[in-house]
Design an enzyme around this catalytic site. Structure first.
Site, PDB file in Angstrom:
ATOM      1  N   TYR A 181       0.815  -1.210   0.000  1.00  0.00           N
ATOM      2  CA  TYR A 181       0.000   0.000   0.000  1.00  0.00           C
ATOM      3  C   TYR A 181       0.853   1.267   0.000  1.00  0.00           C
ATOM      4  O   TYR A 181       0.373   2.339  -0.334  1.00  0.00           O
ATOM      5  CB  TYR A 181      -0.962   0.019   1.203  1.00  0.00           C
ATOM      6  CG  TYR A 181      -2.037  -1.053   1.146  1.00  0.00           C
ATOM      7  CD1 TYR A 181      -2.116  -1.925   0.066  1.00  0.00           C
ATOM      8  CD2 TYR A 181      -2.956  -1.200   2.169  1.00  0.00           C
ATOM      9  CE1 TYR A 181      -3.087  -2.909   0.000  1.00  0.00           C
ATOM     10  CE2 TYR A 181      -3.938  -2.186   2.117  1.00  0.00           C
ATOM     11  CZ  TYR A 181      -3.990  -3.039   1.028  1.00  0.00           C
ATOM     12  OH  TYR A 181      -4.951  -4.022   0.974  1.00  0.00           O
ATOM     13  N   LYS A 232       3.544 -15.407   2.189  1.00  0.00           N
ATOM     14  CA  LYS A 232       3.508 -16.113   0.900  1.00  0.00           C
ATOM     15  C   LYS A 232       4.968 -16.389   0.541  1.00  0.00           C
ATOM     16  O   LYS A 232       5.490 -15.950  -0.493  1.00  0.00           O
ATOM     17  CB  LYS A 232       2.795 -15.228  -0.136  1.00  0.00           C
ATOM     18  CG  LYS A 232       2.440 -15.914  -1.428  1.00  0.00           C
ATOM     19  CD  LYS A 232       1.307 -16.919  -1.307  1.00  0.00           C
ATOM     20  CE  LYS A 232       1.070 -17.614  -2.638  1.00  0.00           C
ATOM     21  NZ  LYS A 232       0.312 -18.853  -2.542  1.00  0.00           N
ATOM     22  N   ASP A 264      -2.977 -18.164   1.367  1.00  0.00           N
ATOM     23  CA  ASP A 264      -4.119 -18.836   0.733  1.00  0.00           C
ATOM     24  C   ASP A 264      -4.697 -19.909   1.654  1.00  0.00           C
ATOM     25  O   ASP A 264      -5.915 -20.049   1.803  1.00  0.00           O
ATOM     26  CB  ASP A 264      -3.731 -19.417  -0.639  1.00  0.00           C
ATOM     27  CG  ASP A 264      -2.355 -20.060  -0.641  1.00  0.00           C
ATOM     28  OD1 ASP A 264      -1.615 -19.914   0.347  1.00  0.00           O
ATOM     29  OD2 ASP A 264      -2.010 -20.728  -1.633  1.00  0.00           O
ATOM     30  N   ASP A 288      -5.313  -6.896   5.627  1.00  0.00           N
ATOM     31  CA  ASP A 288      -6.510  -6.178   5.198  1.00  0.00           C
ATOM     32  C   ASP A 288      -7.573  -7.187   4.764  1.00  0.00           C
ATOM     33  O   ASP A 288      -8.739  -7.127   5.175  1.00  0.00           O
ATOM     34  CB  ASP A 288      -6.116  -5.260   4.014  1.00  0.00           C
ATOM     35  CG  ASP A 288      -7.209  -4.280   3.631  1.00  0.00           C
ATOM     36  OD1 ASP A 288      -8.218  -4.207   4.350  1.00  0.00           O
ATOM     37  OD2 ASP A 288      -7.053  -3.589   2.607  1.00  0.00           O
ATOM     38  N   ASP A 292     -10.929  -8.828   7.223  1.00  0.00           N
ATOM     39  CA  ASP A 292     -12.328  -8.717   6.811  1.00  0.00           C
ATOM     40  C   ASP A 292     -12.987 -10.096   6.720  1.00  0.00           C
ATOM     41  O   ASP A 292     -14.160 -10.257   7.049  1.00  0.00           O
ATOM     42  CB  ASP A 292     -12.449  -7.998   5.462  1.00  0.00           C
ATOM     43  CG  ASP A 292     -12.671  -6.501   5.634  1.00  0.00           C
ATOM     44  OD1 ASP A 292     -12.326  -5.972   6.712  1.00  0.00           O
ATOM     45  OD2 ASP A 292     -13.176  -5.861   4.705  1.00  0.00           O
TER      46      ASP A 292
END
Ligand code: NAD
Length: 404
Positions: A181, A232, A264, A288, A292
């Site tokens: 970001y 990852k 994942d 992020d 959620d």
């Protein structure tokens, strides 16, 4: 040198840990007023959509806490987001930023309106110009999102009852100021007629990973003593560094179990067996997304608070406290929003910024009582539950304030 995270959880009974010093956060808020340990200066930035409605209820509850615990909250409200643009031409007006700099912590609602955002350049839109700017300005590097599913709200969890076991209780710790970001270069360029290329860059440094890892391990130390670090590492250079650094920091916390999980698989395990998680440690973008997903397990964004922590100075940690959800324009202005996320965010503030654990507990308990008594805003209402009573934003706030 400022020890950035050593003050966190100071009041939660942690034993001394080996001292590790981190890169100093230079943008410490300046505290201009002389303050006693019972006086706190708070900036309340309600923002847009449901922000003002839920902020009003949170302040109502803080006033009840103030009275009960003989505290003084100097709460100053200021515009942000579209409210800031309408009042002063900017999503983060200079006066609002100045107020934040003079405050001990920021209580934030939410910003952005989908029908107005596209009408101005991307960099001036509320989420970028106010929210991301504040995170950067105050070095808010650690985002804590507790996800709790009270047993009375089992119906609002999308998972089968047997997957919920004795209840879900996960703390997602998300790195907030690095990664994709903020990494540079970040741009969209024209490479040939009719073809554009968008570039985002993922960057992490060792100190950035160390300091967020310490937050996760310290939090786990006073919970169920397990950290699941998400990365990852099979594909990303960032993932390899993340895993190495978290493993090294983990050795300083022998009482806390550490496991690594690819993002994942983490997304899948949250749905298959959410009760296996205690603290999930994530870099910015993975956090992020997964926070959620975890939030969905609690049934409604309206139940989920969030804390973003910066530097510790003396007994206080500068923090930014907000609900996990957005401005919910579909229900704004109708007394339909659930104020619990905003109210619980004030409890996080009392706990993590000021070490006022009794006062924070009183808010958590009052919310529990309101839920146990059957009060439900629309987002958590279950028509099949005969003991449930549908109430509005204001009535829920009144009940919680009354139970303090
Ligand atoms: P949203 O979180 O505003 O709404 C998603 C759904 O959750 C809606 O159905 C909404 O009614 C519901 N919801 C959210 N909070 C609720 C509450 N307290 N009580 C009851 N229901 C609630 O997400 P969105 O619709 O994607 O975004 C709306 C606007 O908010 C956008 O402009 C977006 O950019 C902005 N946004 C801001 C923040 C922030 O300020 N931190 C975060 C997310 C989205």
């Amino acid at each position: 040198m400022i020890e950035c995270v050593s003050g966190l959880f100071r009041n939660q009974g942690l034993h001394a840990r080996p001292k590790i010093l981190f890169t100093p956060i230079l943008l410490l808020p300046t505290l201009t007023l002389p303050m006693s340990s019972t006086t706190f200066n708070l900036a309340a930035l309600a923002g847009d959509g449901i922000g003002p409605e839920v902020m009003r209820e949170a302040i109502k509850v803080l006033r009840a806490v103030e009275k009960k615990f003989s505290l003084t909250f100097n709460i100053t409200e200021a515009p942000v987001g579209w409210a800031g643009i309408d009042a002063a031409g900017k999503a983060l007006p200079d006066a609002t930023l100045e107020l934040c700099r003079k405050s001990d912590s920021i209580l934030f609602g939410s910003v952005g309106l989908p029908d107005r955002d596209p009408t101005i350049p991307k960099e001036e839109r509320p989420e970028r110009a106010a929210l991301l700017r504040l995170r950067k300005e105050f070095g808010l590097f650690a985002n804590l999102r507790p996800v709790k599913l009270p047993k009375e709200l089992a119906h609002s969890c999308p998972l089968r009852l047997d997957r919920q076991s004795d209840g879900i209780d996960i703390l997602v710790v998300r790195e907030l100021t690095g990664g994709m970001y903020f990494g540079q270069p970040k741009k969209t360029e024209q490479v040939s007629p009719g073809v554009q290329r968008a570039i985002d860059t993922m960057v992490y440094t060792t100190p950035e990973i160390e300091r967020i890892a310490h937050v996760a391990f310290k939090a786990a130390s006073v919970r169920r003593k397990k950290v699941t670090s998400i990365d990852k590492a099979n594909v990303l250079e960032n993932g390899v560094l993340w895993r190495d650094v978290v493993t090294t920091v983990g050795k300083l916390y022998p009482g806390v179990a550490l496991e690594h999980m690819f993002v994942d698989n983490g997304a899948m395990q949250l749905l298959l067996k959410p009760t296996q998680f205690d603290v999930m440690l994530c870099e910015n973008m993975f956090g992020d997304i997964l926070s959620d997903e975890a939030a969905a397990l609690a049934g409604s964004l309206g139940m989920l608070p969030s804390a973003s922590l910066g530097a510790t100075s003396g007994e206080r940690t500068f923090g930014f406290y907000e609900p996990a959800g957005g401005t919910a324009p579909d229900i704004a202005g109708k007394n339909l929003a659930n104020p619990i996320a905003q109210i619980l965010s004030t409890a996080l503030m009392l706990r993590y910024s000021f070490g006022l654990n009794d006062a924070a507990d009183s808010i958590d308990r009052a919310v529990g009582q309101a839920i146990a008594s059957g009060l439900r805003t629309g987002d958590i209402f279950n028509a099949a539950d005969t003991a449930a009573k549908k109430v509005g934003t204001r009535e829920m706030g009144d009940a919680i304030a009354g139970a303090i």
